[in-house]
Design an enzyme around this catalytic site. Structure first.
Site, PDB file in Angstrom:
ATOM      1  N   ASP A 149      61.616   1.028 -16.170  1.00  0.00           N
ATOM      2  CA  ASP A 149      62.075   1.669 -14.942  1.00  0.00           C
ATOM      3  C   ASP A 149      60.778   2.034 -14.192  1.00  0.00           C
ATOM      4  O   ASP A 149      59.701   2.052 -14.794  1.00  0.00           O
ATOM      5  CB  ASP A 149      62.885   2.913 -15.300  1.00  0.00           C
ATOM      6  CG  ASP A 149      63.062   3.843 -14.118  1.00  0.00           C
ATOM      7  OD1 ASP A 149      63.560   3.367 -13.095  1.00  0.00           O
ATOM      8  OD2 ASP A 149      62.688   5.032 -14.222  1.00  0.00           O
ATOM      9  N   ASP A 170      60.448   4.631 -11.056  1.00  0.00           N
ATOM     10  CA  ASP A 170      60.400   6.016 -10.601  1.00  0.00           C
ATOM     11  C   ASP A 170      60.564   7.005 -11.764  1.00  0.00           C
ATOM     12  O   ASP A 170      61.587   6.989 -12.444  1.00  0.00           O
ATOM     13  CB  ASP A 170      61.562   6.210  -9.615  1.00  0.00           C
ATOM     14  CG  ASP A 170      61.227   7.186  -8.524  1.00  0.00           C
ATOM     15  OD1 ASP A 170      60.152   7.067  -7.945  1.00  0.00           O
ATOM     16  OD2 ASP A 170      62.052   8.081  -8.275  1.00  0.00           O
TER      17      ASP A 170
HETATM   18 MG   LIG Z   1      63.700   6.581 -13.042  1.00  0.00          MG
END
Ligand SMILES: [Mg+2]
Length: 232
Positions: A6, A8
């Site tokens: 992922d 962010d």
């Molecule tokens: Mg995230």
């Protein structure tokens, strides 16, 4: 080993660019590995966060939760998902219902294959973002919005993403779709792995459908950095 990250809150601070020291480490770490990114953001935002070097050196990048896919800098496929007027009406109602007062522009953002919704508005400053995130941990309004959307629109799925928003997309078109084409063994890194979080669909699918996997639920990029130092 295939690594899926992922972006962010996992490789970068939320909505902010990657730490320079970590960027240098990651670039040399990723050299002899298959690295995939899967994020709710679009291409431009991801490049803003991880920088062009990392973005260009990944094996494949899944933007908009896998609804726009890039390889060697080129878009290889994408799906269409337009904001339906009834859904738009519901999102407008959420804006009226919410008890959160400090608002900014861009509450609804249409991305490729995904709609991003935020009561605060994407133009809000970082300190308001942090404040809303803390407030929502107790208020749980994003979680509630997701449940209402899924009840009213059975063909649509909604998950909490980042600090201030929710991601809305066709049912099943969540981050877990990337597992259809990435071979095992897989190590996944994400920061929103709990039910309702936008990494949960991928984590859930790994639990049930894949034998050879490792899931790293991190509290932030610093933890990812510490773990990667042990995975040469
Ligand atoms: Mg995230």
């Amino acid at each position: 080993m295939n690594y899926i990250f992922d972006v962010d809150g996992t490789l970068t601070p939320s909505r902010l660019p990657i730490d320079k020291g970590f960027e240098a480490f990651f670039l040399s770490w990723m050299k002899d590995k298959n690295v995939y990114l899967v994020t709710g953001s679009d291409k431009d935002k991801t490049i803003e966060q991880v920088g062009e070097k990392i973005w260009n050196n990944c094996t494949r990048i899944y933007q908009s939760c896998g609804n726009a896919v890039y390889e060697s800098g080129k878009l290889i496929r994408q799906i269409e998902f337009k904001l339906d007027p009834q859904l738009e009406r519901l999102l407008d109602e959420f804006l009226l219902w919410s008890a959160w007062d400090d608002r900014y522009q861009t509450n609804i953002e249409e991305r490729i294959g995904l709609i991003n919704f935020s009561v605060v508005g994407r133009e809000c400053p970082q300190h308001v973002r942090d404040k809303y995130y803390k407030w929502d941990l107790t208020a749980q309004e994003r979680e509630t919005f997701c449940q209402v959307i899924e009840k009213k629109f059975p063909e649509i799925e909604a998950t909490v993403g980042g600090q201030i928003s929710i991601d809305i997309y066709p049912k099943g078109k969540n981050k877990s779709q990337v597992l259809e084409e990435i071979k095992t063994p897989i190590t996944f890194f994400g920061d929103k792995c709990e039910p309702g979080g936008n990494d949960y669909p991928i984590v859930e699918k790994m639990f049930y459908l894949i034998d050879d996997y490792d899931i790293c639920c991190v509290k932030g990029w610093e933890e990812t950095y510490e773990i990667l130092k042990t995975k040469k």
